[in-house]
Each structure stands twice: as C-alpha cells, then as structure tokens.
Design a protein around this motif. Sequence first.
Motif, short mmCIF file in Angstrom:
data_model
loop_
_atom_site.label_atom_id
_atom_site.label_comp_id
_atom_site.label_asym_id
_atom_site.label_seq_id
_atom_site.Cartn_x
_atom_site.Cartn_y
_atom_site.Cartn_z
N ARG A 163 -0.25 6.04 -0.35
CA ARG A 163 -1.00 4.81 -0.05
C ARG A 163 -2.49 5.02 -0.31
O ARG A 163 -3.16 4.14 -0.87
CB ARG A 163 -0.77 4.40 1.41
CG ARG A 163 0.57 3.74 1.68
CD ARG A 163 0.58 3.05 3.04
NE ARG A 163 0.33 3.99 4.13
CZ ARG A 163 1.27 4.70 4.74
NH1 ARG A 163 2.53 4.57 4.38
NH2 ARG A 163 0.96 5.53 5.72
N GLU A 185 -4.94 2.97 -2.92
CA GLU A 185 -6.18 2.32 -2.48
C GLU A 185 -7.37 2.81 -3.28
O GLU A 185 -8.22 2.03 -3.71
CB GLU A 185 -6.39 2.57 -0.98
CG GLU A 185 -5.39 1.84 -0.09
CD GLU A 185 -5.47 2.30 1.36
OE1 GLU A 185 -6.33 3.15 1.68
OE2 GLU A 185 -4.67 1.80 2.17
N TRP A 186 -7.45 4.14 -3.50
CA TRP A 186 -8.55 4.69 -4.31
C TRP A 186 -8.50 4.14 -5.73
O TRP A 186 -9.52 3.80 -6.31
CB TRP A 186 -8.46 6.21 -4.36
CG TRP A 186 -8.60 6.92 -3.06
CD1 TRP A 186 -9.27 6.48 -1.95
CD2 TRP A 186 -8.05 8.20 -2.73
NE1 TRP A 186 -9.17 7.43 -0.94
CE2 TRP A 186 -8.43 8.49 -1.40
CE3 TRP A 186 -7.28 9.14 -3.41
CZ2 TRP A 186 -8.06 9.66 -0.75
CZ3 TRP A 186 -6.91 10.32 -2.78
CH2 TRP A 186 -7.31 10.57 -1.47
N SER A 196 -7.04 1.34 -6.83
CA SER A 196 -7.37 -0.09 -6.85
C SER A 196 -8.88 -0.29 -6.80
O SER A 196 -9.44 -1.13 -7.51
CB SER A 196 -6.70 -0.81 -5.67
OG SER A 196 -5.30 -0.90 -5.85
N ALA A 197 -9.54 0.49 -5.93
CA ALA A 197 -11.00 0.39 -5.83
C ALA A 197 -11.66 0.78 -7.15
O ALA A 197 -12.64 0.18 -7.57
CB ALA A 197 -11.50 1.26 -4.69
N ASP A 199 -6.56 -4.65 -11.75
CA ASP A 199 -5.99 -3.77 -10.74
C ASP A 199 -4.47 -3.75 -10.90
O ASP A 199 -3.78 -4.70 -10.56
CB ASP A 199 -6.37 -4.27 -9.35
CG ASP A 199 -5.82 -3.40 -8.23
OD1 ASP A 199 -5.15 -2.39 -8.53
OD2 ASP A 199 -6.06 -3.74 -7.06
N THR A 232 3.74 -1.63 -8.14
CA THR A 232 3.84 -0.93 -6.86
C THR A 232 5.29 -0.60 -6.53
O THR A 232 5.60 0.52 -6.09
CB THR A 232 3.22 -1.79 -5.74
OG1 THR A 232 1.86 -2.09 -6.07
CG2 THR A 232 3.26 -1.06 -4.40
#
Length: 367
Positions: free
Chosen positions: A194, A198-199, A201-202, A211, A219
């Motif tokens: 996870r 998140e990293w 996507s950022a 993204d 995913t």
Amino acid sequence: MTQEAELPGKRVLVLRPHELGPNDQKMWREIRTESGAPANPFLDPAFTMAVGQVRRGARVAVLQDDGAPVGFFPYETGTLGRGRAIGLGVSDSQGAVLRPGIRLDARRLLRVCGLSSFEFDNLEAGQGAFVPHAAEELPSPVVDIGEGFEAYTRRLRAQSPGFLRQTLAKERKLVRQVGEVRFVYDVRDPGALRALMEWKSAQYRRTGRRDRFAQEWITRLVGLLGESEEPECRGVLSVLYTAGRPVAAHFGLRSRTVLSWWFPAYDRAYAKYSPGLVLQLKMLQAAAADGIETLDLGSGPARYKESLKTRDLRVYEGAVVRAVPGGAAHWLGREPARAARRFVRNRPRLAGAAARTLEEVGRLRGG
C-alpha cells in the motif's frame, strides 16, 4: 465464448483467457521456449489470464495446425474493433507467441480476430508480423546477472564507478542518521505494498503523469499477481526498511530467469539517501542468488538505468491498422499524439522542457 475463423493453412480459435486449458498453457510455454525469446513474464499465459480477470475485452487467438496449437496471440478489444496489446499501459513485453517457422500476415490476423487495429508500445524484437508496422524503435536496458552479483559489480565498478561508490555511501549515511537497514527480497507485506502504491501515485501526480494506480483494473491486477504462485509469472515485492519502517519498495514480475522492473517507489522524506538505488543494488544481489539471469529495466529514459545496464534490447511502438472505419478512428485518435511525442523525445532539450512543464502542472494540481 469461442469463435472460429481461418487463416491460410491455419484454424484460429478466439477465446477468453479463462478458456485456455492446461494443455494450451503447456503448449504456449513450450512454443515460447522453442522460439528462443527471453522468458519475460509479461508474455507468459499467466499474465494474460490475470489480465482476463480485470479486463472484459481480453482475448487470445489460438492458431492451430492439424488440431495442434502452433501460436497464441493475446490482445484486448474495444469499440469499433480497436485492439491493443494485452495489458497495454503496464505490459513491458508484447506480441504473439509463435512456433519457429510460422509466418503471419498481421492484417489478415486482425481480420479473423475481428480487429480494425492493434496498438503496441513494447513489442519485443523478432515479431516479424508486427515490426514492419512499428512507428519507432526504442532501447530497453537490461542488467545481466547470470554470472553472479560479484561479476556484475566488477563490471559496474569499471563502467560506473561513481554511481556505485555514491550509492554505497548513501546507504552508510542512512544507517548512521536514521537506523539499521534491512532488506527483504520477496515479502508478502500488504502495508508495504500500500505504501508503494501511495508513493508511486504521488510521483505520477508530481510529475504531471497519469496515475496508473487510480485505475482500478491496474490495482486489481497487481493484487492478483502478488498472490500468484506460478513460477513463470508471479509478483515479487522487495522492500527496504530503515529503523523498522519501509522507505523504498519495488513490485515486479518474475519468471524463473527474468525479473521485470515494474513499479519502484520510495518515501520522499528519505530522498537525500537515495533509498531507491540502495534497494535496487540489494535486489540485484538477491535476484542473482535466486537464479535470475536478467533484470529487464524496461524502455523509457532514466539516468540510473544508463548506469546500471549491461546492454539494450530493442522494443517497438506503433500499430497495425486495417483500411476499415475502426482503423481510421484509431489513426485519428492516436497517431498525431504519437508523432508529437516522438518529435519531443528525439530532441533532448525540448524533452527536458516538457518534463519540467509536466512537473509544474503536477505541482499546481497539488501533487
């Protein structure tokens, strides 16, 4: 769902991936081995079957000669029969799997599959039916580690001494200033996965790019492959921990001998220590010990790839287009943008300006 059609001297069955039987999968792998192509996991039937679980348009054309499979062509189909490589957008190796000596006319194959076009962006070399339709040939760097990690590091010291020295110094600094470093090559850690998403996507937002993890099917695909036990195509999550917390991670696909560099990311709070590069060196060492012979870094420019690579493969981007309405729709929708990207990519100064513009767009969006 099974459709039948004919090519000269061949019978073609169009199946959904889940309709491939154990014998089909066995033959697919045997033909792949006979072809002498690298055992890239993206062209294994397990990848196509996983995409079939998350993409409704996934199909496989099975070419038969006297009732026996002699080739497999995985693809996805959309509106107006517009086709694309299976998993386009995340697949780093694309094309048909054909027994040596089989010759195909790409447009005839598309016709029997009901396709007006077939788009690819990482077509592997040796795809004789499709390469003539490529718009661009791209380098795809790889790292050869079949002779062991020590042999590779000797070469790296000669080729990129500063890169290796600086990365090892960053690791020592990380240990001194933050805490003990621990690396796990192949771990089932949902929290670390996870964090990686998140990293990543950022990073996509920060650089103004689409993204991928905002797309549910990607995913879900990563989740499926992360649970796979198939030796020729399964996910490998590698994590670098510092002071007990993940600071860099990579999720890739592996076969028995090839590991594909897929989704790397790191916690930007630790950026000054280059944790992504520390992880990559440790991953190369662990992969070599685990029987991996080649790390496929994938196409696309990056300074670290140039430092790490031992050679380049060739991949191709383009599309086969038939003279039908759906083919015209594909050309109008894709080719002008592709030509613009090619124009920018071939001019380094312009490419740098474009990258900075994308980053500024990402910043303004709050990425």
